[in-house]
Design an enzyme around this catalytic site. Structure first.
Site, PDB file in Angstrom:
ATOM      1  N   ILE A   1     -41.018 -38.616  51.603  1.00  0.00           N
ATOM      2  CA  ILE A   1     -40.962 -38.733  53.078  1.00  0.00           C
ATOM      3  C   ILE A   1     -41.290 -40.182  53.436  1.00  0.00           C
ATOM      4  O   ILE A   1     -42.360 -40.663  53.073  1.00  0.00           O
ATOM      5  CB  ILE A   1     -42.067 -37.881  53.762  1.00  0.00           C
ATOM      6  CG1 ILE A   1     -42.182 -36.478  53.151  1.00  0.00           C
ATOM      7  CG2 ILE A   1     -41.877 -37.833  55.276  1.00  0.00           C
ATOM      8  CD1 ILE A   1     -43.525 -35.809  53.435  1.00  0.00           C
ATOM      9  N   HIS A   2     -40.386 -40.861  54.106  1.00  0.00           N
ATOM     10  CA  HIS A   2     -40.767 -42.180  54.604  1.00  0.00           C
ATOM     11  C   HIS A   2     -39.987 -42.636  55.831  1.00  0.00           C
ATOM     12  O   HIS A   2     -40.280 -43.677  56.409  1.00  0.00           O
ATOM     13  CB  HIS A   2     -40.627 -43.256  53.515  1.00  0.00           C
ATOM     14  CG  HIS A   2     -39.201 -43.687  53.286  1.00  0.00           C
ATOM     15  ND1 HIS A   2     -38.334 -42.992  52.491  1.00  0.00           N
ATOM     16  CD2 HIS A   2     -38.485 -44.731  53.787  1.00  0.00           C
ATOM     17  CE1 HIS A   2     -37.159 -43.590  52.488  1.00  0.00           C
ATOM     18  NE2 HIS A   2     -37.210 -44.652  53.273  1.00  0.00           N
ATOM     19  N   ARG A   3     -38.972 -41.887  56.241  1.00  0.00           N
ATOM     20  CA  ARG A   3     -38.125 -42.330  57.359  1.00  0.00           C
ATOM     21  C   ARG A   3     -38.981 -42.519  58.610  1.00  0.00           C
ATOM     22  O   ARG A   3     -39.853 -41.688  58.888  1.00  0.00           O
ATOM     23  CB  ARG A   3     -37.056 -41.247  57.563  1.00  0.00           C
ATOM     24  CG  ARG A   3     -35.810 -41.605  58.268  1.00  0.00           C
ATOM     25  CD  ARG A   3     -35.043 -42.774  57.739  1.00  0.00           C
ATOM     26  NE  ARG A   3     -34.638 -42.680  56.357  1.00  0.00           N
ATOM     27  CZ  ARG A   3     -34.329 -43.733  55.593  1.00  0.00           C
ATOM     28  NH1 ARG A   3     -34.400 -44.959  56.066  1.00  0.00           N
ATOM     29  NH2 ARG A   3     -33.987 -43.566  54.343  1.00  0.00           N
TER      30      ARG A   3
ATOM     31  N   ARG B   1     -46.086 -46.266  53.828  1.00  0.00           N
ATOM     32  CA  ARG B   1     -45.961 -46.058  55.286  1.00  0.00           C
ATOM     33  C   ARG B   1     -46.495 -44.668  55.661  1.00  0.00           C
ATOM     34  O   ARG B   1     -47.253 -44.508  56.616  1.00  0.00           O
ATOM     35  CB  ARG B   1     -44.471 -46.162  55.654  1.00  0.00           C
ATOM     36  CG  ARG B   1     -44.168 -45.715  57.018  1.00  0.00           C
ATOM     37  CD  ARG B   1     -42.661 -45.714  57.318  1.00  0.00           C
ATOM     38  NE  ARG B   1     -42.522 -45.884  58.733  1.00  0.00           N
ATOM     39  CZ  ARG B   1     -42.093 -46.981  59.332  1.00  0.00           C
ATOM     40  NH1 ARG B   1     -41.655 -47.992  58.642  1.00  0.00           N
ATOM     41  NH2 ARG B   1     -42.056 -47.060  60.629  1.00  0.00           N
TER      42      ARG B   1
ATOM     43  N   ASP C   1     -36.159 -37.382  52.821  1.00  0.00           N
ATOM     44  CA  ASP C   1     -35.445 -38.070  53.900  1.00  0.00           C
ATOM     45  C   ASP C   1     -34.919 -39.417  53.405  1.00  0.00           C
ATOM     46  O   ASP C   1     -34.439 -40.233  54.180  1.00  0.00           O
ATOM     47  CB  ASP C   1     -36.327 -38.237  55.144  1.00  0.00           C
ATOM     48  CG  ASP C   1     -37.606 -39.017  54.876  1.00  0.00           C
ATOM     49  OD1 ASP C   1     -37.735 -39.643  53.794  1.00  0.00           O
ATOM     50  OD2 ASP C   1     -38.482 -39.027  55.762  1.00  0.00           O
TER      51      ASP C   1
END
Ligand code: UD1
Ligand code: UDP
Length: 383
Positions: free
Chosen positions: A219-221, A254, A301
């Site tokens: 997950i990083h979007r 992030r 993502d």
């Protein structure tokens, strides 16, 4: 001999660049000289240096050390640094990958001083201009001289936007050449897939989970990490799925920084203290490939991880409202679930009940980088 300046900055670009550097070293070292510029967009050891060590990419000739910042600040610093390098190096081409701020900065710097831009991973579109990446890739494509698209969808997008497939060499910014050439990431997956870690190396570096059946998740979007509603929905789905399977999550920095900011406190505690959810630091590429190859399902993502799931014949749940890699959805190997708790769980059950997925060849023959090198040489000799 032609000289190219390659711009890298974010993790996936460092990995993609490995394919071209390898092709140059093995087959074109007498014809192409590569100068590598790292913008410094990603800088943690496990987001940058680890890939140079592991993938045999030459040490960057320049590191601009730009680091993190707002889009404007970060991109502006990069443009200034890249322009300085280009004025000194005077390359025949600037090569950029994908759709990050490093890509955009390279394209802006080069176009203003008339250095032809080669865009690798051209033509991809999400048709969602709230994504910073969509703006970056559109701007970059429209000032490029040679555009290499990994898929026929990408190639056709370029034609729809006015690029003429009948243009003849020598290509220039006003007479650009477009190609459908396959994906350099597929080149890498074939090459490094064979070298994926032995069981012994594996046991040494990755906490092996008792149950070998697991879901791999990344997950990083920015909309998923920055919007509490979306992050809570994703994490709630993962908590529910952990009742069925272990989940391994190599966490992007992030996301790590935003978990306790944007998750409800109860959800945060349940997520962090769940014995079947294994949150790790970002892993190296060989570790990631091994994790992908051994997973039952990938939930992500990430653009790159979606494709690698496909390369390794794993079903994929995409936590976005759309994808640039629409072919993998069309053939039934991936499902778009957005950041919707119910849809993510439904997609898991769909793949649990349907395991006869086909993975037709979509991303070329594993020699995209070689093709690109030949075309660069070819175009230069015609100019
Ligand atoms: C960037 C790209 C995205 C790509 C992703 C790959 C843009 C606009 N986005 O997103 O398209 O999918 O890289 O991973 O270019 N951070 C660290 N250490 C690092 C790097 C980042 O702690 O080494 C943290 C910082 O808090 C930073 C945040 O992550 O502010 C975001 O980093 P940034 O490079 O701006 O964007 P990504 O989300 O990584
Ligand atoms: N990757 C990796 N380690 C990780 C997570 C991802 O090596 O912990 C690799 C992954 O295999 C793929 C690339 O990084 O090759 C994808 O990068 P990312 O998800 O950061 O960005 P995106 O592809 O979405 O731009």
């Amino acid at each position: 001999m032609i000289k190219i300046v390659t711009i890298i900055g974010a993790r996936p670009q460092i990995i993609k660049a490995a394919a071209l550097s390898r092709a140059i070293k093995n087959k074109f070292s007498d014809k192409i000289k590569e100068v590598i510029v790292h913008t410094g967009q990603h800088y943690d050891e496990n987001m940058s240096q680890v890939f140079f060590d592991e993938l045999g990419i030459p040490t960057p000739d320049y590191n601009l050390g730009v680091g993190s910042g707002s889009h404007g600040t970060q991109t502006a610093k990069m443009i200034e640094g890249i322009e300085n390098v280009l004025l000194m190096e005077k390359p025949d081409y600037l090569v950029v990958y994908g759709d990050t701020n490093s890509t955009l900065a390279g394209a802006i710097a080069a176009s203003k001083i008339h250095i032809p831009i080669v865009h690798i991973e051209a033509g991809l579109r999400s048709f969602n201009k709230s994504m910073p990446e969509e703006i970056n890739r559109i701007c970059c494509d429209h000032c490029s001289t040679m555009l290499f698209s990994p898929t026929s969808t990408g190639y056709n997008n370029l034609i729809k936007e006015g690029f003429n497939p009948k243009n003849k060499k020598p290509f220039t910014a006003d007479n650009p050449g477009i190609y459908h050439c396959g994906d350099v990431m597929y080149d890498n997956s074939l090459f490094f897939g064979q070298r994926a870690m032995s069981n012994e190396q594996w046991a040494n570096c990755q906490k092996p989970i008792a149950n070998s059946q697991y879901i791999l998740c990344t997950i990083h979007r920015n909309n998923n990490t920055d919007e509490p509603k979306r992050l809570n929905a994703i994490v709630s789905a993962l908590i529910k799925l952990s009742e069925e399977k272990d989940i391994i999550i190599p966490l992007h920095p992030r996301t790590k920084k935003l978990l306790n900011v944007n998750l409800d406190s109860e959800t945060y505690d349940t997520f962090i203290n769940n014995s079947r959810i294994h949150i790790t630091e970002p892993v190296s590429f060989l570790e990631m490939i091994r994790l992908e190859k051994d997973a039952d399902l990938v939930i992500t993502d990430s653009g790159g991880v979606q494709k690698e799931a496909y390369f390794f014949k794993k079903p994929c749940v995409i936590m976005r409202s759309e994808t640039e890699w629409k072919e993998i959805v069309e053939v039934g190997a991936a499902i778009i679930a957005d950041a919707d708790e119910e849809k993510i769980i439904e997609a898991y059950h769909h793949f649990k009940d349907n395991n006869s997925i086909e993975f037709p060849k979509i991303f070329g023959d594993g020699r995209a980088a070689e093709f690109i090198c030949k075309e660069l040489i070819n175009n230069k000799t015609r100019s």
